[in-house]
Enzyme design. Structure first.
Site, mmCIF file in Angstrom:
data_model
loop_
_atom_site.group_PDB
_atom_site.id
_atom_site.type_symbol
_atom_site.label_atom_id
_atom_site.label_comp_id
_atom_site.label_asym_id
_atom_site.label_seq_id
_atom_site.Cartn_x
_atom_site.Cartn_y
_atom_site.Cartn_z
ATOM 1 N N ASN A 1 5.773 -1.124 1.288
ATOM 2 C CA ASN A 1 5.101 -0.543 2.448
ATOM 3 C C ASN A 1 5.922 -0.918 3.675
ATOM 4 O O ASN A 1 6.346 -2.069 3.806
ATOM 5 C CB ASN A 1 3.674 -1.098 2.519
ATOM 6 C CG ASN A 1 2.896 -0.588 3.722
ATOM 7 O OD1 ASN A 1 3.198 -0.936 4.860
ATOM 8 N ND2 ASN A 1 1.879 0.219 3.459
ATOM 9 N N ASN B 1 -9.699 -6.928 10.727
ATOM 10 C CA ASN B 1 -8.500 -7.750 10.829
ATOM 11 C C ASN B 1 -7.594 -7.219 11.917
ATOM 12 O O ASN B 1 -7.519 -6.023 12.169
ATOM 13 C CB ASN B 1 -7.769 -7.845 9.474
ATOM 14 C CG ASN B 1 -6.778 -6.727 9.269
ATOM 15 O OD1 ASN B 1 -5.668 -6.742 9.823
ATOM 16 N ND2 ASN B 1 -7.163 -5.724 8.487
ATOM 17 N N ALA B 2 -6.932 -8.169 12.574
ATOM 18 C CA ALA B 2 -5.922 -7.819 13.570
ATOM 19 C C ALA B 2 -4.737 -8.744 13.328
ATOM 20 O O ALA B 2 -4.417 -9.610 14.126
ATOM 21 C CB ALA B 2 -6.478 -7.985 14.976
ATOM 22 N N ILE B 3 -4.116 -8.573 12.165
ATOM 23 C CA ILE B 3 -2.977 -9.413 11.791
ATOM 24 C C ILE B 3 -1.797 -9.076 12.702
ATOM 25 O O ILE B 3 -0.977 -9.930 13.026
ATOM 26 C CB ILE B 3 -2.576 -9.176 10.307
ATOM 27 C CG1 ILE B 3 -3.779 -9.302 9.360
ATOM 28 C CG2 ILE B 3 -1.453 -10.110 9.878
ATOM 29 C CD1 ILE B 3 -4.472 -10.615 9.341
ATOM 30 N N THR C 1 -9.305 -5.409 0.118
ATOM 31 C CA THR C 1 -10.215 -6.506 0.449
ATOM 32 C C THR C 1 -10.840 -7.156 -0.789
ATOM 33 O O THR C 1 -11.093 -8.362 -0.793
ATOM 34 C CB THR C 1 -11.298 -5.966 1.410
ATOM 35 O OG1 THR C 1 -10.629 -5.415 2.552
ATOM 36 C CG2 THR C 1 -12.243 -7.048 1.869
ATOM 37 N N GLY D 1 3.179 -4.901 4.540
ATOM 38 C CA GLY D 1 3.974 -4.006 5.383
ATOM 39 C C GLY D 1 5.195 -4.678 5.990
ATOM 40 O O GLY D 1 5.104 -5.759 6.557
ATOM 41 N N LEU E 1 0.507 -6.858 11.937
ATOM 42 C CA LEU E 1 1.668 -6.526 11.106
ATOM 43 C C LEU E 1 2.726 -7.636 11.039
ATOM 44 O O LEU E 1 3.922 -7.374 10.952
ATOM 45 C CB LEU E 1 2.290 -5.199 11.575
ATOM 46 C CG LEU E 1 1.365 -3.989 11.389
ATOM 47 C CD1 LEU E 1 1.890 -2.782 12.152
ATOM 48 C CD2 LEU E 1 1.183 -3.637 9.918
ATOM 49 N N CYS F 1 0.717 2.877 13.292
ATOM 50 C CA CYS F 1 1.195 1.916 14.277
ATOM 51 C C CYS F 1 1.793 2.673 15.452
ATOM 52 O O CYS F 1 2.219 3.816 15.320
ATOM 53 C CB CYS F 1 2.179 0.938 13.644
ATOM 54 S SG CYS F 1 3.331 1.722 12.551
HETATM 55 C C1 LIG Z 1 -5.745 -8.388 6.027
HETATM 56 C C2 LIG Z 1 -5.270 -6.979 5.863
HETATM 57 C C3 LIG Z 1 -3.930 -6.662 6.112
HETATM 58 C C4 LIG Z 1 -3.461 -5.363 5.970
HETATM 59 N N1 LIG Z 1 -2.148 -5.084 6.197
HETATM 60 C C5 LIG Z 1 -1.671 -3.812 6.018
HETATM 61 C C6 LIG Z 1 -0.275 -3.510 6.171
HETATM 62 O O1 LIG Z 1 0.545 -4.384 6.457
HETATM 63 N N2 LIG Z 1 0.130 -2.217 5.998
HETATM 64 C C7 LIG Z 1 -0.748 -1.220 5.649
HETATM 65 O O2 LIG Z 1 -0.320 -0.074 5.486
HETATM 66 N N3 LIG Z 1 -2.065 -1.484 5.470
HETATM 67 C C8 LIG Z 1 -2.544 -2.757 5.642
HETATM 68 N N4 LIG Z 1 -3.894 -3.013 5.443
HETATM 69 C C9 LIG Z 1 -4.804 -1.919 5.059
HETATM 70 C C10 LIG Z 1 -5.052 -1.909 3.545
HETATM 71 O O3 LIG Z 1 -3.852 -1.702 2.817
HETATM 72 C C11 LIG Z 1 -6.083 -0.839 3.163
HETATM 73 O O4 LIG Z 1 -5.611 0.422 3.565
HETATM 74 C C12 LIG Z 1 -7.443 -1.063 3.799
HETATM 75 O O5 LIG Z 1 -7.740 -2.429 3.869
HETATM 76 C C13 LIG Z 1 -8.592 -0.344 3.074
HETATM 77 O O6 LIG Z 1 -8.755 -0.824 1.743
HETATM 78 P P1 LIG Z 1 -9.819 -1.974 1.326
HETATM 79 O O7 LIG Z 1 -11.131 -1.618 1.955
HETATM 80 O O8 LIG Z 1 -9.822 -1.961 -0.166
HETATM 81 O O9 LIG Z 1 -9.287 -3.243 1.882
HETATM 82 C C14 LIG Z 1 -4.371 -4.329 5.584
HETATM 83 C C15 LIG Z 1 -5.702 -4.649 5.329
HETATM 84 C C16 LIG Z 1 -6.170 -5.946 5.461
HETATM 85 C C17 LIG Z 1 -7.616 -6.253 5.169
#
Ligand SMILES: Cc1cc2nc3c(=O)[nH]c(=O)nc-3n(C[C@H](O)[C@H](O)[C@H](O)COP(=O)(O)O)c2cc1C
Ligand SMILES: Cc1cc2nc3c(=O)[nH]c(=O)nc-3n(C[C@H](O)[C@H](O)[C@H](O)COP(=O)(O)OP(=O)(O)OC[C@H]3O[C@@H](n4cnc5c(N)ncnc54)[C@H](O)[C@@H]3O)c2cc1C
Ligand code: FES
Lengths: 303, 254
Positions: free
Chosen positions: A99, A69-71, A266, A46, A73, A130
């Protein structure tokens, strides 16, 4: 030969498997593990118009069959992305979906305009999970009126295929998808992570510095499949389904529920070749079931 | 050569109730690890634990990679109970390594931090002034091997059950901070819990030593993609899996 090609709001994907934003960096990180040109598309981390530092650590904690996760963004910003990351992606025969997000409508619009003008970006996915700085930090994607304003503004700012990424932290996700469709979105993607918490009972502190985080991984899959099915009933535009997809079987569940494509997040961490195995597993499924075209299974749920 | 490979378990040795050495044999060719680098090891093929866990390379030969770990939670428990012949997924070698020492050097290990420094002192035999600390005597492992690989070994326990009593950082700093001229250009390598490394920084910062520390954070991808493993650097967050795990001490905001 089976046909895996799908169309996501004007964006033609050679197969329905794309990477989930934030789990695949900008592509280069995983290019040593497989030929990333084999992807349906890459969805990059993103981006905001200006770079973001993100949250303090710890940013990750594992939970049963999932992770929080609590990156926050963290990202390099649109300008650096265009300057440093896009040139590599342009050398590939690969659909690039950027994204992006913002903390105000203006920031969304500026990011969308810059990414559209850059060249080499084939589609935009807007993350609306967000908070809106100017509206009491209410999350754009949890209030239909707020969401309408931001999607409408971004729609005017780009002619690229626009995918709106929906938050699952709402009561009626079908309604939110309909708002996106009415505002001119070409597709929706879902689900983003589900807000969760995990506490260390000895220190009585959250295991994340940010206190709350987003849950992803197999733990959220049944919820995600249900939401895709609800959205499929609510809108006509294509859906990119995601949430805990680990295998081709998981991906096919989403497609039967109504997704035209799937995103893998993931799972990349657990198996850096997961996407490749999912693509070939889908192909095997179609052959085994005598189905010539993957589009035949989209939304084919029997009820 | 791919850094994602399958490996066969060739040895599981419990040193005591808490410490285990795992030997794996990569199937196919693999890169040679440098001291300080790490691997992501899968513990189980179902989804709990879900993520791979990071472990420093402890020893390596042409066909075997060894890891020394402390049994803490689910994944380490499962790893300690694997059988020879089992196959796991592995990613590595990953991250940065300890820069090559010049002449004799100092190594400071706290607890299982000894794992990554062992690889360093084995590569540069007989050159390390090794300070090895733990809470109790029982938590000091492989002491005889470490002694034979080091120029000098100082053991430190917090409960005074063995060697010098107190904190390993104090024992080390007291020994090497005798004169400032001794410290100029000295290479110090440290691995251990965060409070230990912080204490070391307090004692050594600004004294002209080249101090390298190996840091830990929870990890998901291990390859720099998820931004989950960051620590605070001087100007920005740094990824432990990519810019680290070995950092120069002055790159980090303590
Ligand atoms: C570490 C991490 C970082 C993520 N960063 C973003 C992001 O920057 N923008 C976004 O739209 N979704 C972000 N997501 C959400 C994922 O794109 C996805 O919607 C979500 O993890 C569900 O899919 P999964 O279970 O296959 O991981 C992030 C997920 C994880 C685990
Ligand atoms: C680069 C790197 C190299 C490492 N090398 C080694 C090594 O050589 N030997 C070794 O024993 N360990 C090493 N670790 C730590 C190791 O990864 C953790 O002990 C392991 O992930 C615990 O997994 P678990 O499922 O058993 O425990 P979990 O169930 O995940 O956690 C159990 C408890 O262990 C603690 N814990 C979990 N993760 C960590 C961590 N990363 N650091 C400190 N405490 C933690 C937590 O307090 C938690 O309550 C390393 C970590 C990193 C980042
Ligand atoms: S563990 Fe993913 S960036 Fe370090």
């Amino acid at each position: 030969m089976v046909n895996l090609a799908v169309n996501i709001g004007g964006l033609k994907l050679p197969n329905p498997v794309v990477t989930a934003s934030g789990t695949f960096g900008y592509g280069q990180e995983y290019s040593e593990f497989f030929d990333i040109e084999k992807l349906g598309a890459i969805v990059v981390k993103g981006l905001s118009y200006s770079p973001r530092q993100g949250n303090p650590p710890p940013r990750l904690v594992e939970t049963p069959a999932g992770m929080l996760n609590a990156i926050g963004l963290q990202n390099i910003g649109v300008e650096t992305f265009i300057k440093d990351k896009l040139p590599y992606l342009r050398t590939l025969k690969l659909n690039v979906i950027a994204n992006f997000f913002g903390d105000s409508i203006d920031e969304y619009v500026m990011a969308a305009e810059a990414l559209t003008k850059a060249g080499g970006v084939h589609g935009l996915e807007m993350n609306i999970s967000c908070p809106n700085k100017k509206a009491g930090w209410i999350v754009f994607g949890t209030d239909p009126a707020v969401m309408k304003d931001v999607v409408t503004a971004v729609r005017k700012a780009t002619d690229l295929p626009l995918i709106v990424k929906l938050s699952p932290n709402v009561t009626d996700i079908g309604l939110m998808a309909k708002v996106a469709e009415d505002c001119g979105a070409d597709a929706v993607s879902l689900i983003n992570t589900i807000t969760g918490m995990c506490i260390d009972i000895n220190s009585r502190r959250s295991k994340l510095a940010n206190v709350t985080g987003g849950l992803s991984g197999p733990a959220i899959r049944p919820i995600a499949v249900r939401m895709v099915w609800e959205v499929h009933k609510a809108v006509m535009i294509p859906i990119i389904g995601m949430g805990g997809i680990m295998t081709a079987q998981d991906a096919l569940e989403f497609m039967i529920a109504g997704a035209s494509a799937v995103s893998v997040g993931t799972a990349n961490f657990i198996n850096p070749q997961a996407v490749i195995e999912i693509i070939s597993g889908m192909e095997d499924y179609l052959k085994e079931h005598g189905i010539a075209n993957i589009n035949e299974i989209i939304g084919s749920l029997k009820t | 050569m791919s850094r994602f490979f399958k490996a066969e378990i060739t040895g599981v040795k419990l040193l005591n109730a808490d410490f285990c050495i795992l030997d794996i044999k990569p199937q196919g060719s693999h890169d040679t690890p440098l001291p300080g680098q790490f691997y992501m090891l899968q513990s189980i093929s179902c989804y709990d634990p879900l993520l791979k866990r990071p472990f420093s390379i402890f020893r390596s030969t042409d066909d075997t990679l060894s890891f020394l770990f402390r049994i803490r939670g689910k994944a380490t428990q499962i790893l300690s109970r694997l059988n020879t012949g089992d196959v796991i997924d592995v990613i590595g070698p990953l991250g940065s390594s300890y820069p090559e020492p010049e002449g004799d050097f100092v190594a400071v290990a706290g607890g299982v931090g000894v794992a990554s420094l062992y690889n360093l002192i084995e590569k540069y035999k007989g050159r390390a002034h090794f300070f090895y600390g733990a809470k109790t005597k029982e938590e000091l492992v492989l002491v005889d091997n470490i002694r034979s690989l080091s120029k000098e070994l100082t053991l430190v326990t917090q409960d005074c059950s063995c060697g010098v009593g107190g904190l390993v950082t104090d024992a080390c700093a007291d020994a090497i901070c005798v004169t400032d001229s001794m410290l100029k250009g000295l290479h110090v390598y440290a691995c251990g819990p965060n409070p230990m490394l912080k204490a070391l920084n307090t004692r050594l910062a600004g004294k002209g030593v080249n101090c390298y520390v190996s840091l830990e954070e929870n990890m998901a991808c291990g390859v720099g993609a998820c931004l989950g493993c960051v620590v605070k650097g001087i100007n920005e967050y740094k990824r432990v899996c990519k810019e680290g795990p070995v950092f120069s001490m002055d790159e980090i905001q303590w």
